[in-house]
Design a protein around this motif. Structure first.
Motif, PDB file in Angstrom:
ATOM      1  N   TYR A   8       0.749  -1.288  -0.162  1.00  0.00           N
ATOM      2  CA  TYR A   8       0.094   0.299   0.142  1.00  0.00           C
ATOM      3  C   TYR A   8       0.843   1.026  -0.080  1.00  0.00           C
ATOM      4  CZ  TYR A   8      -3.809  -2.885   0.908  1.00  0.00           C
ATOM      5  OH  TYR A   8      -4.315  -4.105   0.116  1.00  0.00           O
ATOM      6  N   CYS A   9       1.930   1.145   0.165  1.00  0.00           N
ATOM      7  CA  CYS A   9       3.107   2.273   0.676  1.00  0.00           C
ATOM      8  C   CYS A   9       4.200   2.279   0.409  1.00  0.00           C
ATOM      9  CB  CYS A   9       2.879   2.987   1.939  1.00  0.00           C
ATOM     10  SG  CYS A   9       3.855   1.676   3.261  1.00  0.00           S
ATOM     11  N   VAL A  11       7.093   0.879   1.760  1.00  0.00           N
ATOM     12  CA  VAL A  11       7.672   0.799   2.272  1.00  0.00           C
ATOM     13  C   VAL A  11       8.189  -0.510   2.555  1.00  0.00           C
ATOM     14  CG1 VAL A  11       8.715   1.121   4.468  1.00  0.00           C
ATOM     15  CG2 VAL A  11       7.422   2.584   3.381  1.00  0.00           C
ATOM     16  N   GLU A  17       8.160  -2.406  12.466  1.00  0.00           N
ATOM     17  CA  GLU A  17       7.054  -1.444  11.554  1.00  0.00           C
ATOM     18  C   GLU A  17       5.872  -2.760  11.366  1.00  0.00           C
ATOM     19  OE1 GLU A  17       7.829   0.865   8.176  1.00  0.00           O
ATOM     20  OE2 GLU A  17       9.357   1.273   9.949  1.00  0.00           O
ATOM     21  N   HIS A  58       0.309  -2.962   8.237  1.00  0.00           N
ATOM     22  CA  HIS A  58       1.399  -2.254   8.614  1.00  0.00           C
ATOM     23  C   HIS A  58       1.082  -1.015   9.801  1.00  0.00           C
ATOM     24  CE1 HIS A  58       4.471   0.612   6.439  1.00  0.00           C
ATOM     25  NE2 HIS A  58       5.717   0.072   7.404  1.00  0.00           N
ATOM     26  N   HIS A  60       3.215   0.449  12.288  1.00  0.00           N
ATOM     27  CA  HIS A  60       3.753   1.398  12.659  1.00  0.00           C
ATOM     28  C   HIS A  60       4.251   2.073  11.319  1.00  0.00           C
ATOM     29  CE1 HIS A  60       4.557   0.165  16.742  1.00  0.00           C
ATOM     30  NE2 HIS A  60       4.872   1.291  16.901  1.00  0.00           N
ATOM     31  N   GLY A  61       2.832   2.528  10.096  1.00  0.00           N
ATOM     32  CA  GLY A  61       3.324   2.864   9.301  1.00  0.00           C
ATOM     33  C   GLY A  61       1.742   3.274   8.085  1.00  0.00           C
ATOM     34  N   CYS A  62       1.674   2.907   7.553  1.00  0.00           N
ATOM     35  CA  CYS A  62       0.505   3.332   6.464  1.00  0.00           C
ATOM     36  C   CYS A  62      -0.999   2.753   7.728  1.00  0.00           C
ATOM     37  CB  CYS A  62       0.708   2.533   5.406  1.00  0.00           C
ATOM     38  SG  CYS A  62       0.108   1.060   4.621  1.00  0.00           S
ATOM     39  N   LYS A  64      -2.242  -0.440   6.883  1.00  0.00           N
ATOM     40  CA  LYS A  64      -2.926  -1.893   5.974  1.00  0.00           C
ATOM     41  C   LYS A  64      -2.298  -2.520   6.286  1.00  0.00           C
ATOM     42  CE  LYS A  64      -5.139   2.404   3.488  1.00  0.00           C
ATOM     43  NZ  LYS A  64      -6.240   2.629   4.658  1.00  0.00           N
TER      44      LYS A  64
ATOM     45  N   ARG B  31      -9.074  12.195   4.696  1.00  0.00           N
ATOM     46  CA  ARG B  31      -9.553  10.774   4.633  1.00  0.00           C
ATOM     47  C   ARG B  31     -10.468  10.997   3.692  1.00  0.00           C
ATOM     48  NH1 ARG B  31      -7.412   5.635   8.578  1.00  0.00           N
ATOM     49  NH2 ARG B  31      -7.388   5.112   6.531  1.00  0.00           N
ATOM     50  N   GLN B  55       2.149   8.707  -3.669  1.00  0.00           N
ATOM     51  CA  GLN B  55       2.623   8.204  -1.952  1.00  0.00           C
ATOM     52  C   GLN B  55       4.278   8.070  -1.685  1.00  0.00           C
ATOM     53  OE1 GLN B  55       4.093   4.230  -3.469  1.00  0.00           O
ATOM     54  NE2 GLN B  55       2.924   2.963  -2.645  1.00  0.00           N
ATOM     55  N   ARG B  56       4.099   8.610  -0.552  1.00  0.00           N
ATOM     56  CA  ARG B  56       5.218   8.585   0.655  1.00  0.00           C
ATOM     57  C   ARG B  56       5.852  10.148   0.269  1.00  0.00           C
ATOM     58  NH1 ARG B  56       6.881   3.955  -0.889  1.00  0.00           N
ATOM     59  NH2 ARG B  56       9.242   4.846  -1.943  1.00  0.00           N
ATOM     60  N   TRP B  68       1.592  12.914   2.536  1.00  0.00           N
ATOM     61  CA  TRP B  68       1.117  11.662   1.992  1.00  0.00           C
ATOM     62  C   TRP B  68       0.834  10.912   3.007  1.00  0.00           C
ATOM     63  CZ3 TRP B  68       1.777   6.491   1.095  1.00  0.00           C
ATOM     64  CH2 TRP B  68       0.949   5.074   1.012  1.00  0.00           C
ATOM     65  N   MET B  69      -0.194  10.494   3.950  1.00  0.00           N
ATOM     66  CA  MET B  69      -0.298   8.869   4.667  1.00  0.00           C
ATOM     67  C   MET B  69      -0.650   7.534   5.046  1.00  0.00           C
ATOM     68  SD  MET B  69       0.353  11.336   7.676  1.00  0.00           S
ATOM     69  CE  MET B  69      -0.641  10.612   9.252  1.00  0.00           C
ATOM     70  N   SER B  70      -1.248   7.326   3.749  1.00  0.00           N
ATOM     71  CA  SER B  70      -1.830   6.436   3.391  1.00  0.00           C
ATOM     72  C   SER B  70      -2.657   6.479   2.164  1.00  0.00           C
ATOM     73  CB  SER B  70      -2.784   5.265   4.507  1.00  0.00           C
ATOM     74  OG  SER B  70      -3.949   6.083   4.218  1.00  0.00           O
ATOM     75  N   PRO B  71      -2.851   4.790   1.548  1.00  0.00           N
ATOM     76  CA  PRO B  71      -3.656   5.590   0.118  1.00  0.00           C
ATOM     77  C   PRO B  71      -4.707   6.526  -0.080  1.00  0.00           C
ATOM     78  CG  PRO B  71      -3.235   3.509   0.064  1.00  0.00           C
ATOM     79  CD  PRO B  71      -2.781   3.781   1.868  1.00  0.00           C
ATOM     80  N   ASP B  72      -5.170   6.322   1.284  1.00  0.00           N
ATOM     81  CA  ASP B  72      -6.383   6.947   1.509  1.00  0.00           C
ATOM     82  C   ASP B  72      -6.612   7.674   2.221  1.00  0.00           C
ATOM     83  OD1 ASP B  72      -6.553   5.559   3.701  1.00  0.00           O
ATOM     84  OD2 ASP B  72      -8.319   4.398   3.341  1.00  0.00           O
ATOM     85  N   VAL B 128      14.628   3.029   9.376  1.00  0.00           N
ATOM     86  CA  VAL B 128      14.577   3.875   8.044  1.00  0.00           C
ATOM     87  C   VAL B 128      15.709   3.717   7.557  1.00  0.00           C
ATOM     88  CG1 VAL B 128      14.240   5.871   6.833  1.00  0.00           C
ATOM     89  CG2 VAL B 128      12.422   4.591   8.977  1.00  0.00           C
ATOM     90  N   ARG B 141       7.824   9.631   5.460  1.00  0.00           N
ATOM     91  CA  ARG B 141       7.971   8.710   6.034  1.00  0.00           C
ATOM     92  C   ARG B 141       7.345   8.754   7.733  1.00  0.00           C
ATOM     93  NH1 ARG B 141       8.849   3.291   7.176  1.00  0.00           N
ATOM     94  NH2 ARG B 141       9.864   2.095   6.343  1.00  0.00           N
ATOM     95  N   ARG B 142       6.409   7.096   7.518  1.00  0.00           N
ATOM     96  CA  ARG B 142       5.637   6.788   8.872  1.00  0.00           C
ATOM     97  C   ARG B 142       6.566   5.876   9.146  1.00  0.00           C
ATOM     98  NH1 ARG B 142      -0.679   6.799   8.630  1.00  0.00           N
ATOM     99  NH2 ARG B 142      -1.085   6.600  10.665  1.00  0.00           N
ATOM    100  N   THR B 143       6.969   5.621  10.457  1.00  0.00           N
ATOM    101  CA  THR B 143       7.458   4.657  11.350  1.00  0.00           C
ATOM    102  C   THR B 143       7.433   4.102  12.570  1.00  0.00           C
ATOM    103  OG1 THR B 143       9.092   4.169  11.307  1.00  0.00           O
ATOM    104  CG2 THR B 143       9.299   6.137  11.101  1.00  0.00           C
ATOM    105  N   ARG B 144       8.299   4.295  13.177  1.00  0.00           N
ATOM    106  CA  ARG B 144       8.069   4.030  14.490  1.00  0.00           C
ATOM    107  C   ARG B 144       9.712   4.380  14.917  1.00  0.00           C
ATOM    108  NH1 ARG B 144      12.108   1.245  17.067  1.00  0.00           N
ATOM    109  NH2 ARG B 144      12.679  -0.685  15.580  1.00  0.00           N
TER     110      ARG B 144
END
Ligand code: ZN
Lengths: 106, 195
Positions: A8-9, A11, A17, A58, A60-62, A64, B31, B55-56, B68-72, B128, B141-144
Motif C-alpha cells: 500500500y505504501c 515501504v 514496524e 503495517h 507503525h506505517g500506513c 493497512k 480521509r 505516495q510517500r 501522504w499518510m496512506s492510500p486514503d 528507516v 515516512r511514517r514509522t516508529r
C-alpha cells in the motif's frame, strides 16, 4: 529479522514496524455452520515447515493490512500482496514454484 | 479564554543535533479517495499548496502543506489559528462526497531535529534507511521511533520535522535527547573529511 514490502505504501518495512496477523485466507464459518466447521475456523491453524501465507499489518506505517508469502524455515519472502483477495495471486504462486520445485498449494 | 499550549511548551536541547518543539501547528486529517477531484481541491484549498503529494511524499512550505499518510489519507498542515476556517472550506468542497476531515492539531506535537548529525541521531531510533541518497527532502515516512509511532519529513538536507501523538511528545523528546548525547556519535552517515 523479516523485511516485508508493504503493497500500500511501498515501504520495505522492518519487522518491528509490522504487526503479525496469523494465517491468511481463512474461510469464515459463522451462523449455520456445523460445530466442527466453527471449531476449525476458530482454532485449527496450519503450522508448516516451509511455505506459509500470512496476514500482516503495517501498524507503525500506513496502517493497512496486507498478505505475505514466506518460508517459515528459511525466512525467505516470496512476495507480498494486497488484502483484497481470497487466495494468493498467480505471480506469488509462480515465485514460490520457481524457488520450491514440486511445491503445490493445498 | 484559555490560551492553547503546545505539548512541550517549546522545549529545546542542543547536543549532536538541535532538538526543539516547534509549537502549535494546525493539522487536519483528511480521509477519502485521493484521486477524487473534491478531495484534492479540499486538500489544496485548506493547505494553500497547489500539488497533492504522491505516495510517500510531502509537499510542505513553512506551516502549510500536505503529507501522504496512506492510500486514503492526507495530513493537511496550516497555521494553528487558521484551522477553523480551513475546515469550513474543506467541508464545503467535500459536500456530497464520501470523505472525512477532522481537526487533530491538539492531539499531536511537532519536533524539529536539525544539524549536520540529524540523520545520525534519527537513524539510531527509526528502522528507516536515512542515507543521504535514500531519504531526501520531499519524502515523507511514517514509522516508529523507539517505541512510539511517528511521521517525519525533511525541510532541507539537515533538518527533519517529526510529528507524534501529544501523549508521547515527552517520550519522543527524551529519546531524541539520548540519541543526541554528545560523545555518542556513530559516524555511519557522516561524510568523509576531505583529504
Ligand atoms: Zn504500508
Amino acid at each position: 529479522m523479516l523485511i516485508l514490502n508493504c503493497p500500500y505504501c511501498g515501504v520495505d518495512a522492518d519487522e518491528t514496524e509490522l504487526a503479525a496477523g496469523g494465517e491468511a485466507h481463512l474461510k469464515r464459518h459463522g451462523p449455520g455452520s456445523s460445530d466442527d466447521e466453527f471449531h476449525g475456523y476458530l482454532f485449527a491453524r496450519k503450522n508448516p515447515r516451509g511455505v506459509h501465507f500470512e496476514r500482516w499489518r503495517h501498524a507503525h506505517g500506513c496502517g493497512k493490512w496486507f498478505h505475505a508469502a514466506r518460508d517459515t524455515v528459511t525466512l525467505e519472502v516470496f512476495g507480498t500482496y494486497p488484502a483484497q483477495t481470497e487466495g494468493p495471486p498467480k505471480p506469488i504462486l509462480a515465485a514460490i514454484e520457481a524457488r520450491r520445485p514440486g511445491w503445490t498449494l493445498d | 479564554m484559555l490560551e492553547p499550549v503546545s505539548a512541550l511548551n517549546g522545549a529545546s536541547f542542543d547536543g549532536l543535533a538541535r532538538i526543539e518543539e516547534t509549537g502549535l501547528q494546525g493539522m487536519i486529517t483528511l480521509r477519502g479517495d485521493l484521486s477524487a477531484k473534491a478531495v484534492k481541491s479540499a486538500a489544496t484549498a485548506a493547505s494553500g499548496v497547489r500539488r497533492v503529494p504522491d505516495q510517500r511524499q510531502a509537499n510542505v512550505s513553512g506551516e502549510k502543506g500536505l503529507c501522504w499518510m496512506s492510500p486514503d489519507e492526507l495530513l493537511v498542515l496550516c497555521p494553528y489559528g487558521a484551522v477553523a476556517e480551513a475546515l469550513e472550506k474543506m467541508q464545503a468542497a467535500l459536500a456530497g462526497s464520501h470523505a472525512l476531515a477532522v481537526n487533530v492539531s491538539d492531539a499531536r506535537a511537532v519536533v524539529r531535529l536539525s544539524g549536520p548529525a540529524a540523520r545520525e541521531v534519527l537513524a539510531k531510533l527509526c528502522p528507516v534507511d536515512l542515507a543521504p541518497a535514500a531519504f531526501t527532502p520531499g519524502m515523507f515516512r511514517r514509522t516508529r521511533m523507539a517505541q512510539a509511532p511517528v511521521a517525519f519529513w525533511m525541510d532541507d538536507d539537515e533538518s527533519f520535522r517529526i510529528v507524534c501523538f501529544r501523549s508521547v511528545a515527552q517520550y519522543v523528546f527524551d529519546v531524541l535527547k539520548v540519541a543526541a548525547q554528545p560523545g555518542s556519535e556513530v559516524g555511519f552517515h557522516a561524510r568523509p573529511e576531505p583529504v
